[in-house]
Write an enzyme that holds these catalytic residues in place. Sequence first.
Site, mmCIF file in Angstrom:
data_model
loop_
_atom_site.group_PDB
_atom_site.id
_atom_site.type_symbol
_atom_site.label_atom_id
_atom_site.label_comp_id
_atom_site.label_asym_id
_atom_site.label_seq_id
_atom_site.Cartn_x
_atom_site.Cartn_y
_atom_site.Cartn_z
ATOM 1 N N TRP A 297 21.680 -24.130 12.659
ATOM 2 C CA TRP A 297 20.579 -23.491 11.931
ATOM 3 C C TRP A 297 19.592 -22.743 12.808
ATOM 4 O O TRP A 297 18.622 -22.188 12.314
ATOM 5 C CB TRP A 297 19.824 -24.518 11.083
ATOM 6 C CG TRP A 297 19.580 -25.848 11.753
ATOM 7 C CD1 TRP A 297 20.227 -27.022 11.488
ATOM 8 C CD2 TRP A 297 18.650 -26.157 12.798
ATOM 9 N NE1 TRP A 297 19.755 -28.026 12.291
ATOM 10 C CE2 TRP A 297 18.777 -27.526 13.102
ATOM 11 C CE3 TRP A 297 17.703 -25.404 13.512
ATOM 12 C CZ2 TRP A 297 18.018 -28.163 14.089
ATOM 13 C CZ3 TRP A 297 16.948 -26.029 14.495
ATOM 14 C CH2 TRP A 297 17.102 -27.398 14.778
ATOM 15 N N ASN A 298 19.797 -22.733 14.118
ATOM 16 C CA ASN A 298 18.735 -22.150 14.952
ATOM 17 C C ASN A 298 18.824 -20.627 15.086
ATOM 18 O O ASN A 298 17.824 -19.950 15.176
ATOM 19 C CB ASN A 298 18.699 -22.835 16.318
ATOM 20 C CG ASN A 298 20.010 -22.739 17.051
ATOM 21 O OD1 ASN A 298 21.039 -22.430 16.453
ATOM 22 N ND2 ASN A 298 19.984 -22.996 18.331
ATOM 23 N N GLU B 258 30.854 -24.748 20.677
ATOM 24 C CA GLU B 258 29.572 -24.424 21.333
ATOM 25 C C GLU B 258 28.602 -25.535 20.970
ATOM 26 O O GLU B 258 28.066 -25.554 19.863
ATOM 27 C CB GLU B 258 29.048 -23.078 20.817
ATOM 28 C CG GLU B 258 29.850 -21.871 21.250
ATOM 29 C CD GLU B 258 29.657 -21.541 22.716
ATOM 30 O OE1 GLU B 258 28.833 -22.192 23.386
ATOM 31 O OE2 GLU B 258 30.362 -20.643 23.201
ATOM 32 N N ASP C 212 13.750 -18.347 6.437
ATOM 33 C CA ASP C 212 14.762 -19.395 6.413
ATOM 34 C C ASP C 212 14.583 -20.402 7.563
ATOM 35 O O ASP C 212 14.721 -21.609 7.374
ATOM 36 C CB ASP C 212 16.144 -18.721 6.511
ATOM 37 C CG ASP C 212 17.225 -19.516 5.805
ATOM 38 O OD1 ASP C 212 16.932 -20.597 5.295
ATOM 39 O OD2 ASP C 212 18.386 -19.040 5.776
ATOM 40 N N GLY D 114 31.040 -28.267 25.484
ATOM 41 C CA GLY D 114 31.894 -27.361 24.735
ATOM 42 C C GLY D 114 33.226 -27.023 25.340
ATOM 43 O O GLY D 114 33.572 -27.447 26.445
ATOM 44 N N THR E 66 28.865 -33.759 16.041
ATOM 45 C CA THR E 66 29.640 -32.976 15.072
ATOM 46 C C THR E 66 30.838 -32.341 15.767
ATOM 47 O O THR E 66 31.945 -32.303 15.209
ATOM 48 C CB THR E 66 28.755 -31.883 14.427
ATOM 49 O OG1 THR E 66 27.627 -32.515 13.834
ATOM 50 C CG2 THR E 66 29.498 -31.102 13.374
ATOM 51 N N SER F 232 24.926 -23.328 8.323
ATOM 52 C CA SER F 232 24.268 -24.624 8.139
ATOM 53 C C SER F 232 23.617 -24.635 6.764
ATOM 54 O O SER F 232 23.045 -23.633 6.334
ATOM 55 C CB SER F 232 23.209 -24.818 9.217
ATOM 56 O OG SER F 232 22.362 -25.874 8.851
ATOM 57 N N GLU F 233 23.646 -25.766 6.100
ATOM 58 C CA GLU F 233 23.007 -25.838 4.764
ATOM 59 C C GLU F 233 21.499 -25.636 4.870
ATOM 60 O O GLU F 233 20.845 -25.288 3.891
ATOM 61 C CB GLU F 233 23.305 -27.184 4.099
ATOM 62 C CG GLU F 233 22.966 -28.368 4.942
ATOM 63 C CD GLU F 233 22.095 -29.409 4.258
ATOM 64 O OE1 GLU F 233 22.140 -30.551 4.724
ATOM 65 O OE2 GLU F 233 21.387 -29.092 3.294
ATOM 66 N N CYS G 227 20.060 -24.284 22.159
ATOM 67 C CA CYS G 227 21.017 -25.182 22.795
ATOM 68 C C CYS G 227 20.949 -25.159 24.319
ATOM 69 O O CYS G 227 21.132 -26.165 24.968
ATOM 70 C CB CYS G 227 22.424 -24.823 22.348
ATOM 71 S SG CYS G 227 22.761 -23.065 22.556
ATOM 72 N N GLU H 102 32.143 -17.855 24.199
ATOM 73 C CA GLU H 102 31.843 -16.767 23.268
ATOM 74 C C GLU H 102 31.368 -15.565 24.078
ATOM 75 O O GLU H 102 31.033 -15.672 25.246
ATOM 76 C CB GLU H 102 30.761 -17.213 22.265
ATOM 77 C CG GLU H 102 31.299 -18.258 21.298
ATOM 78 C CD GLU H 102 30.461 -18.461 20.053
ATOM 79 O OE1 GLU H 102 29.254 -18.725 20.179
ATOM 80 O OE2 GLU H 102 31.031 -18.356 18.943
#
Length: 484
Positions: free
Chosen positions: A151-152, A249, A93, A454, A231, A177-178, A283, A458
Site C-alpha cells: 500500500w505504500n 520484493e 488513498d 527478496g 506474506t 493492497s485492499e 521498504c 525489478e
Amino acid sequence: MKAQPKASHFVDGAYVEDTTGAEIEVIHPATGEVIARLHEATPAIIDRALASARRAQADWARVKPVERARILRRAADILRERNHELSVLETLDTGKPLQETLVADAASGADSLEYFAGLAPTVTGETVPLGRDFVYTIREPLGVCVGIGAWNYPIQIACWKAAPALSLGNAMVFKPSETTPLSALKLAEILHEAGLPAGLYNVVQGRGAVGAALVSDPRVDKVSLTGSVPTGRKVYALAAEGVRHVTMELGGKSPLIVFDDADVESAIGGAMLGNFYSSGQICSNGTRVFVQKGIKDRFLQRLKERTERITLGDPLNEATQMGPLVSAAQLDKVLAYVDRARAEGARLVTGGARTGANDGYFIQPTVFADVTDDMTLAREEVFGPVMAVLDFDTEDEVIARANATEFGLAAGVFTTDLTRAHRVVAELEAGTCWINAYNLTPVEAPFGGVKMSGVGRENSRAAVEHYTQVKSVYVGLGPVDAPY
Ligand code: NDP
C-alpha cells in the site's frame, strides 16, 4: 463519495462489479473519512480475469515489440498529462503529501512504462555456433503474470510490474493492497485508452485470500509480490507448488552508515529522507542509522533541529511535508514500537507521540538515540517515521553489525573517503547500496533484495530475466548420426 471508482474491478477491458464480494471501505488516512466502497473479487471475477488474460496473452505475444512499445509509451504520456489528478487520488488513498505524490508516484510509473517501451524491442536471442550445427535462442514471454501490491506506492508498484510484463509480451492480473485499491484501476483505464487490447491488464480487488487464489491458479505462470517478509514466505511457498516463476520484493531493516568524515548536513538529509519520506513507509528505508562516535553529538543536535521543523498536516496542502500513516492499524503498530523502544532503554531525541486531528493517523517524526543491536527497534521493520540511531567505533565493527540481520534490501554509506566507500559497500549484504545518497531508485537501476528481503530484481535490464524465459533451438544441418 470523493473517490468512488466506476466499479471495483477492471476485467477484460472494462469495469466490472459483483456486489456479492465482501465490502472494502477505502479511508482517507488524514481524516478517517470513507472515500470509496469496493467489493472483493468473487471466484467468478477471478476466473474471468484469468481466462481473459490467458486468451489475450496468446495474441499479444505475436505482436511486434515496437507495436507493444508504442502503446506503453502512449500510456506514459497520458499518465504524465493526468499527473495532478492521479496524485490527488494517491494522496487521498495513501495519505502521502501531495508534495511527494506529484513527483514520486505516477511520475515514476510513467518512467517505467517509457523505459520498458524502449528496452523491450531490443531484447533478442543469441546464436551459438557448433561447427556445422548451431543453436539459436528465443526470449519468450512467460504468459500470465500475477502482480500483488503493497500500500505504500500503489501506482508505482502497479507500473513497475505492468511495464516489464506487458512490454515483453505477457498479460497481467494485478491485485492492489485492499488498503489502497484505487490508482491501479486508473492505470488499467489509461493503458486501455492508450490502445492496450482487452484482457491484458486486469485489476481485481481483495484481501489476502484473493491474492492466494490467484497465486495458486494453474493458469498463472509468474507471481510478482511487493509486501512483507511473512506474506512473501506464504506466497513463495504457494507459487512453488505450481513451480511458478517469482519476484519477491519484501521488507528490510537497512543500515545507513555515517562515518565521521562525512558531510554531516548531507548525511542528516539522507537519514531524514530514508526515514521520514512517505511517513517512513518505504521498504528500503535506512532505519538503522549507524553514526561514528566522533560526530554523534553534532549529528544528533542538527538532526533534532531539522526534524522538529518538518511540517505535518493536511496532505492535500502542497506545503505539507509529512502526512499521516496509511491506516489506523499501522498507527497502532508504529506507536507500539515507540513504546517498546522506550521500555527497552532507547533514548527519545524527538517526537514519539500521536499528533494532529484525532481522526487522522498522524504521528510525529521520531528519533531514538543510544539504540543497541538487540533492541526490537533495531531488529524489526517498523514502517513508520521512527529513526533508530546507533553508535559505532570502527569500520570492521560497523560492517559486521550492519550485516547481522535476516534482511538485505538496501544500505547506505556517507563518507568523503572514496576508497572506504567502495570497500564498505563491497562488504554489505544488500541488493541496493547508496554512497552519499539514499533511497533513489531510478528505473534504470536494478532494485531488489538479498537474504529474506527478496528474490529477483525489478527495473532495469535485469527485469527482462524475470518476465521472459529462454527457448533453445538446436538446428541440425547434416545427416543424423545414429549408432543403430
Ligand atoms: P503485506 O505483506 O501485508 O501485503 C502485501 C500484499 O499481499 C497485499 O496486497 C496483501 O493483501 C497481499 N496478501 C496478504 N496475504 C496474502 C496471501 N496469503 N496470499 C497472497 N497475497 C497476500 O504488506 P503491506 O501491504 O503491509 O506492505 C508493507 C510491506 O511491503 C513492508 O514489509 C514493506 O517493506 C514491503 N514493501 C517492499 C517493497 C520492495 O520493493 N521490496 C516496496 C514496498 C513495500 P491485503 O493488503 O489486502 O492484505
